[in-house]
Design a protein around this motif. Sequence first.
Motif, PDB file in Angstrom:
ATOM      1  N   SER A 171       3.110   4.293  -1.693  1.00  5.37           N
ATOM      2  CA  SER A 171       2.938   4.531  -2.844  1.00  5.37           C
ATOM      3  C   SER A 171       4.449   4.699  -3.241  1.00  5.37           C
ATOM      4  O   SER A 171       5.139   5.574  -2.907  1.00  5.37           O
ATOM      5  CB  SER A 171       2.505   6.069  -3.029  1.00  5.37           C
ATOM      6  N   ARG A 194      -0.376   5.421  -6.850  1.00  2.00           N
ATOM      7  CA  ARG A 194      -1.003   5.055  -5.593  1.00  2.00           C
ATOM      8  C   ARG A 194      -1.603   6.555  -4.963  1.00  2.00           C
ATOM      9  O   ARG A 194      -0.888   7.607  -5.199  1.00  2.00           O
ATOM     10  CB  ARG A 194      -0.647   4.095  -4.725  1.00  2.00           C
ATOM     11  N   TYR A 208       0.925  -1.114   0.255  1.00  2.00           N
ATOM     12  CA  TYR A 208      -0.364   0.244   0.337  1.00  2.00           C
ATOM     13  C   TYR A 208       0.982   0.870  -0.060  1.00  2.00           C
ATOM     14  O   TYR A 208       0.267   2.220   0.222  1.00  2.00           O
ATOM     15  CB  TYR A 208      -0.706  -0.169   1.163  1.00  2.00           C
TER      16      TYR A 208
END
Length: 539
Positions: free
Chosen positions: A490, A511, A488
């Motif tokens: 980025s 992300r 998760y």
Amino acid sequence: METLLTLNPIKPQPHFLKFPNSRIISNRINNKYLISTVSCKLTSQPSKETTPTNKKVVVPGAAPSLSENNGSAQPSAPPPAPEIKKSGGVFVKRLSKRVLAFLANLPLAIGEMFTIAGLMALGTAIDQGEAPEYYFQKYPEDNPVLGFFTWRWILTLGFDHMFSSPVFLGTLILLGASLMACTYTTQIPMVKVARRWSFLQSANTIRKLEFADSLPKASIQDLGVVLSGAGFEVFMKGPSLYAFKGMAGRFAPIGVHLALLLIMGGGTYTATGSFKGSVTVPQGLSFVMGDVLGPNGFLSTPTEAFNTEVHVNRFYMDYYDSGEVSQFHTDLSLFDIDGKEVMRKTISVNDPLRYDGVTVYQTDWSISALQVLKDGEGPFNLAVAPLTINGDKKLYGSFLPIGNTDSANVKGISLLLRDLQSVVLYDQDGKFVGVRRPNSKLPIEIDGTKIEIVDAIGSSGLDMKTDPGVPIVYAGFGALMLTTCISYLSHTQIWALQDGTTVVVGGKTNRAKIEFPEEMNRVLDRVPELNEPSDAICG
């Protein structure tokens, strides 16, 4: 090949010589020029004073001059023919690429996962490891489940040992191949691309990025300091800046794939390399582990622990106030091959014993014998047989003969037990006489015979197994949780260019694209503004 250029002598000048009739041969490879080496050799020829001296410039790789070799052009030797690759190698390469592309297909991988989930659910619904006669009775051909599912499906496809069946293991192997193909063809190249970076020298290129902004009266050095404080790795070269963070997020999908491979590998190792067995042992007796454990697959290998002797010291139960059984315990001792006690533990449900890779679980109980005194004689051990077993609702019975035991019509006292805490007694005619607790030392007289219940001897139901893949599975689940969280993160990249007193900034992320502009604005708000244009660093 050499080209000879004849030049007239010139007067030396304090600057570079120019050859108007000469050419420099260059090759362009990948937008870069490789200049071929030019070698010059000066040759003097005997001549008169009025005869000029000729100079010859040799350019390797050029076409031969027609003036050489007495003015006649001689054909040069043909260049060596390029090596022709074998068609077999090209075919193998193309086939490998097609196979990798097929295995890395996402819909295929999803289908494999659903297939494995369905097989696992089916393996949970079908009792595993039973004798063939069990499946003959439960899944008969004259009454198939769902109209078609009979014992033939179970025994032919190996669904009676689902997790070591060829169908299940083959699907696991196919999913593992898909994960490795996806990692090789998609994830690793993405990481390689993410690790490549370069400085952007054009402000227009930076302005075309996902996020772009300009900082008037700002210094690119100040921007680098702010980005470094925000957790970015910052690189600067002259007026250009490059910064990134979150590279670990690019590696995380590879870690997820490796974690899944560990989980599947550990499960496969357990299915094909473990041992399992069950035994019911009366209190006071022993057994050897190797006599109970049986292999589950072709990789099952016994260990030294199989020579260990297990002795049941005591079996007892706990009861609710209503009289029902709440828990049962077994006091076990382990002895090595030399007879030395190496371990002792009282196990119960959900509290097993673990020794050298072997786990002993408390799973069941039974009653094996009754000790009674008859008219003060004994104690006698009466065998106990199960009459009704329906889950926890169990009933056991025994029989104490009275009178002539050689007669064809033997009569006696019947004894019934639900558990180890009470015995119900009936006379020769089957009439209820009374209830006695073991060890109560209260005799009861039946048909002129005095009976005393000394003890009820219980039997411990034990399940034993080895599970060599458990550490691998646990490691895989730990890695899966860690890499899932890391994925998760980025991966953010920032480029900047000092354009006079203005800093042009741009960036992109893989992300959190909605939050990315807000994060960048907060970072850029911390860049100080220069009071005087002369303070700006222009590179």
